[in-house]
Motif scaffolding. Sequence first.
Motif, PDB file in Angstrom:
ATOM      1  N   THR A 189       0.783  -1.302  -0.087  1.00  0.00           N
ATOM      2  CA  THR A 189      -0.015   0.183   0.020  1.00  0.00           C
ATOM      3  C   THR A 189       0.895   1.131   0.115  1.00  0.00           C
ATOM      4  O   THR A 189       2.017   1.242   0.560  1.00  0.00           O
ATOM      5  CB  THR A 189      -0.744   0.011   1.358  1.00  0.00           C
ATOM      6  N   PHE A 190       0.291   2.424  -0.368  1.00  0.00           N
ATOM      7  CA  PHE A 190       1.208   3.694  -0.426  1.00  0.00           C
ATOM      8  C   PHE A 190       1.351   4.151   1.105  1.00  0.00           C
ATOM      9  O   PHE A 190       2.385   4.583   1.474  1.00  0.00           O
ATOM     10  CB  PHE A 190       0.427   4.611  -1.052  1.00  0.00           C
ATOM     11  N   ARG A 191       0.497   3.806   2.077  1.00  0.00           N
ATOM     12  CA  ARG A 191       0.811   3.993   3.362  1.00  0.00           C
ATOM     13  C   ARG A 191       2.073   3.090   3.996  1.00  0.00           C
ATOM     14  O   ARG A 191       3.069   3.856   4.457  1.00  0.00           O
ATOM     15  CB  ARG A 191      -0.405   3.531   4.081  1.00  0.00           C
ATOM     16  N   TYR A 192       2.126   2.193   3.980  1.00  0.00           N
ATOM     17  CA  TYR A 192       3.132   1.121   4.381  1.00  0.00           C
ATOM     18  C   TYR A 192       4.596   1.634   3.348  1.00  0.00           C
ATOM     19  O   TYR A 192       5.434   1.686   3.871  1.00  0.00           O
ATOM     20  CB  TYR A 192       2.839  -0.415   3.882  1.00  0.00           C
ATOM     21  N   SER A 193       4.342   1.892   2.037  1.00  0.00           N
ATOM     22  CA  SER A 193       5.420   2.564   1.502  1.00  0.00           C
ATOM     23  C   SER A 193       6.215   3.664   1.920  1.00  0.00           C
ATOM     24  O   SER A 193       7.254   3.828   1.966  1.00  0.00           O
ATOM     25  CB  SER A 193       5.164   2.505   0.012  1.00  0.00           C
ATOM     26  N   ALA A 194       5.193   4.684   2.559  1.00  0.00           N
ATOM     27  CA  ALA A 194       5.760   5.872   2.953  1.00  0.00           C
ATOM     28  C   ALA A 194       6.308   5.625   4.076  1.00  0.00           C
ATOM     29  O   ALA A 194       7.521   6.250   4.510  1.00  0.00           O
ATOM     30  CB  ALA A 194       4.621   6.827   3.138  1.00  0.00           C
ATOM     31  N   LEU A 195       5.656   4.720   5.165  1.00  0.00           N
ATOM     32  CA  LEU A 195       6.452   4.427   6.197  1.00  0.00           C
ATOM     33  C   LEU A 195       7.710   3.620   6.280  1.00  0.00           C
ATOM     34  O   LEU A 195       8.768   4.098   6.778  1.00  0.00           O
ATOM     35  CB  LEU A 195       5.343   3.520   7.075  1.00  0.00           C
ATOM     36  N   LEU A 196       7.873   2.938   5.346  1.00  0.00           N
ATOM     37  CA  LEU A 196       8.991   2.231   4.926  1.00  0.00           C
ATOM     38  C   LEU A 196      10.160   3.192   4.615  1.00  0.00           C
ATOM     39  O   LEU A 196      11.223   2.994   5.009  1.00  0.00           O
ATOM     40  CB  LEU A 196       8.927   1.144   3.729  1.00  0.00           C
ATOM     41  N   GLY A 197       9.767   4.023   3.769  1.00  0.00           N
ATOM     42  CA  GLY A 197      10.782   5.086   3.251  1.00  0.00           C
ATOM     43  C   GLY A 197      11.048   5.866   4.357  1.00  0.00           C
ATOM     44  O   GLY A 197      12.355   6.286   4.646  1.00  0.00           O
ATOM     45  N   LEU A 198      10.371   6.137   5.426  1.00  0.00           N
ATOM     46  CA  LEU A 198      10.478   7.084   6.391  1.00  0.00           C
ATOM     47  C   LEU A 198      11.591   6.332   7.372  1.00  0.00           C
ATOM     48  O   LEU A 198      12.536   7.110   7.853  1.00  0.00           O
ATOM     49  CB  LEU A 198       9.201   7.504   7.167  1.00  0.00           C
ATOM     50  N   VAL A 199      11.061   5.182   7.716  1.00  0.00           N
ATOM     51  CA  VAL A 199      12.042   4.377   8.687  1.00  0.00           C
ATOM     52  C   VAL A 199      13.449   4.119   7.978  1.00  0.00           C
ATOM     53  O   VAL A 199      14.411   4.263   8.751  1.00  0.00           O
ATOM     54  CB  VAL A 199      11.380   3.174   9.047  1.00  0.00           C
ATOM     55  N   SER A 200      13.432   3.569   6.818  1.00  0.00           N
ATOM     56  CA  SER A 200      14.694   3.298   6.107  1.00  0.00           C
ATOM     57  C   SER A 200      15.695   4.556   5.923  1.00  0.00           C
ATOM     58  O   SER A 200      16.777   4.506   6.188  1.00  0.00           O
ATOM     59  CB  SER A 200      14.512   2.698   4.882  1.00  0.00           C
ATOM     60  N   GLY A 201      14.737   6.029   5.601  1.00  0.00           N
ATOM     61  CA  GLY A 201      15.498   7.035   5.747  1.00  0.00           C
ATOM     62  C   GLY A 201      16.451   7.520   6.882  1.00  0.00           C
ATOM     63  O   GLY A 201      17.365   7.877   7.081  1.00  0.00           O
ATOM     64  N   LEU A 202      15.371   7.121   8.026  1.00  0.00           N
ATOM     65  CA  LEU A 202      16.063   7.437   9.143  1.00  0.00           C
ATOM     66  C   LEU A 202      17.170   6.441   9.836  1.00  0.00           C
ATOM     67  O   LEU A 202      18.159   7.146  10.324  1.00  0.00           O
ATOM     68  CB  LEU A 202      14.864   7.562  10.378  1.00  0.00           C
ATOM     69  N   LEU A 203      16.921   5.492   9.468  1.00  0.00           N
ATOM     70  CA  LEU A 203      18.160   4.342   9.656  1.00  0.00           C
ATOM     71  C   LEU A 203      19.222   4.988   9.036  1.00  0.00           C
ATOM     72  O   LEU A 203      20.367   4.690   9.611  1.00  0.00           O
ATOM     73  CB  LEU A 203      17.579   2.909   9.339  1.00  0.00           C
ATOM     74  N   SER A 204      19.215   5.164   7.874  1.00  0.00           N
ATOM     75  CA  SER A 204      20.539   5.420   6.950  1.00  0.00           C
ATOM     76  C   SER A 204      21.045   6.803   7.371  1.00  0.00           C
ATOM     77  O   SER A 204      22.219   7.099   7.453  1.00  0.00           O
ATOM     78  CB  SER A 204      20.261   5.281   5.571  1.00  0.00           C
ATOM     79  N   LEU A 205      20.103   7.705   7.918  1.00  0.00           N
ATOM     80  CA  LEU A 205      20.541   9.167   8.283  1.00  0.00           C
ATOM     81  C   LEU A 205      21.270   9.189   9.962  1.00  0.00           C
ATOM     82  O   LEU A 205      21.912   9.929  10.005  1.00  0.00           O
ATOM     83  CB  LEU A 205      19.309  10.016   8.367  1.00  0.00           C
ATOM     84  N   ILE A 206      21.111   8.047  10.385  1.00  0.00           N
ATOM     85  CA  ILE A 206      21.591   7.472  11.783  1.00  0.00           C
ATOM     86  C   ILE A 206      23.132   7.049  11.754  1.00  0.00           C
ATOM     87  O   ILE A 206      23.948   7.563  12.252  1.00  0.00           O
ATOM     88  CB  ILE A 206      20.685   6.954  12.674  1.00  0.00           C
ATOM     89  N   ARG A 207      23.158   6.062  10.842  1.00  0.00           N
ATOM     90  CA  ARG A 207      24.233   5.471  10.530  1.00  0.00           C
ATOM     91  C   ARG A 207      24.237   5.120   8.920  1.00  0.00           C
ATOM     92  O   ARG A 207      23.340   4.183   8.508  1.00  0.00           O
ATOM     93  CB  ARG A 207      24.604   4.240  10.944  1.00  0.00           C
ATOM     94  N   PRO A 208      24.649   5.627   7.998  1.00  0.00           N
ATOM     95  CA  PRO A 208      24.668   5.377   6.699  1.00  0.00           C
ATOM     96  C   PRO A 208      24.933   4.319   6.252  1.00  0.00           C
ATOM     97  O   PRO A 208      24.130   3.642   5.145  1.00  0.00           O
ATOM     98  CB  PRO A 208      25.633   6.498   6.029  1.00  0.00           C
TER      99      PRO A 208
END
Length: 525
Positions: A189-208
């Motif tokens: 779904t678009f909702r899960y897709s946006a949430l996955l993008g948010l979480v993966s973005g934060l994870l990589s922004l904490i430790r690339p």
Amino acid sequence: MLGVVLVVMVIEIIQADWKKPNAVLGGDGLSYYGYITAFFIHHDLTLSNYDPESPESRIHYGSFPKKSPSGQWVLPTTMGLALLIIPFFLIAHLIAQVTPFPLDGYSEPYQFMLLMTPLIYLTIGLIWFRKLLLRHFRDVPVALGIAGMILGTNVLYYLTTQPVMSHTYNVALSMIFIYLTDRWHDQPTFRYSALLGLVSGLLSLIRPTYAIIGLCFVFWNISSAKGIPDKIKWLARQWHYLSVMVITAIIVWIPQMIYWKIMSGSPFFWSYGEEARFFFGNPQIFHVLFSYRKGWLLYTPMMLFALAGIPLLWKMMRGAMIPVLIFLLFTVYLVSSWWSWWFGASFGHRAMIDTYGLLLIPFTAFIQYTTERRWPLRAGLLLIITFLLFLNGFQVWQARHNLLDTFAMTRRTYWMHFLKTQPIPEYYDLLVQPDYQTAKQGKYYTEREITNGERKKAIYNNLSSREDSILYYMDLIRKDNAFYIHVKQKAKERNIPVEEMIRLDAQWLHEKATTKRDTTGPESD
């Protein structure tokens, strides 16, 4: 799960670190938190007043800021952790405004919130992840798995002693990511897709380097090589959902790219400096896993059960087996290839904590498998887990009380202090600190690595007078954040200048060292 969280809270309340000056902040946390204090307290993200020789500057930012090509000081860590902390910092800031505490970012309200924030995020991650685990495992193994992961590993140390480090946040976010990955594969779904993008973005922004968690998404529900072509075709048909995921992750990174553009002139910048790099041709895998300096499985033997549970996933949760294995192998290789494979001062190997969210799956599988066997095996597992819970808690206590060094341990010093509650005098002189200069060349355990006793002897031999010795100790005090903060507090209590207090303490250290040499002789220094 609630009981485990309460245990951690009780430990934090008993320790009361938020009442001790700068006890909660330390290590990389100064750099992560530096974004917040620079923006909200000092109103100066450019760090224009930073002086690497100033003890006052190092209290706020340590020695972490690096010079960019434009000549400005740049915080080397990315700002993902700061973004997660900001809501709780603002709560602390509001409390400080209506109480007598200083609005400096370091007083008790701030330290209390910094101590509680990772536990809050970890609890949220466990609530989500527990739903996934209960789809495949019984309630008791899930509960035991959660308890073992938090109380039986170095997660406990980073929740209660160094909470402003990234690792427990990564565990929490990775659990949310895996839960969302599983749900997305059930029904994109678009909702899960946006949430996955948010979480993966934060994870990589904490430790690339944590961007490799994307491999879990790609390989999720693949149980053999034959399934890879079909998975690729299926993902290609979901391009619109994947686009949302990627765009959301990029949006998360925009503030960092703006910061780098302002500070260095480029939106992409290697902020750790030229000497900090990977040696992919010389990975220190054995040392990362088993060494006395920082061996993951030596200091966190509980995770042996997680490794033993990976093959069991073939029958219990087949779609997770390959993602878990691939993520673990890539993480071990990356960590082992980093120039400082021991990752500075820490209890156990802190970089491996980032795998615990995913490893909770095979850990739970192993517990369920064992609890379904006959009672002798169940009783044996219970005894071993009980001992490992005790050992982990005890060694966390040792690390807090300087009975277990956080980066200079050897075989001899490990067993010398094993289960000891009082220091053995020669222990500290037998510690061997890593040589950072040779490590930056990818060379380890060289002849330059000598014991603290040998190092002190060499230093004393080069000090030609009492004044030289006092000046040496004064320099040590200024460069040690914890020591400097302690001395600064003493100066405040005695109502004397800080420099005068530094000299008094340096004189005391000189007299103590001289007395020891006169009493025991030079050979025991």
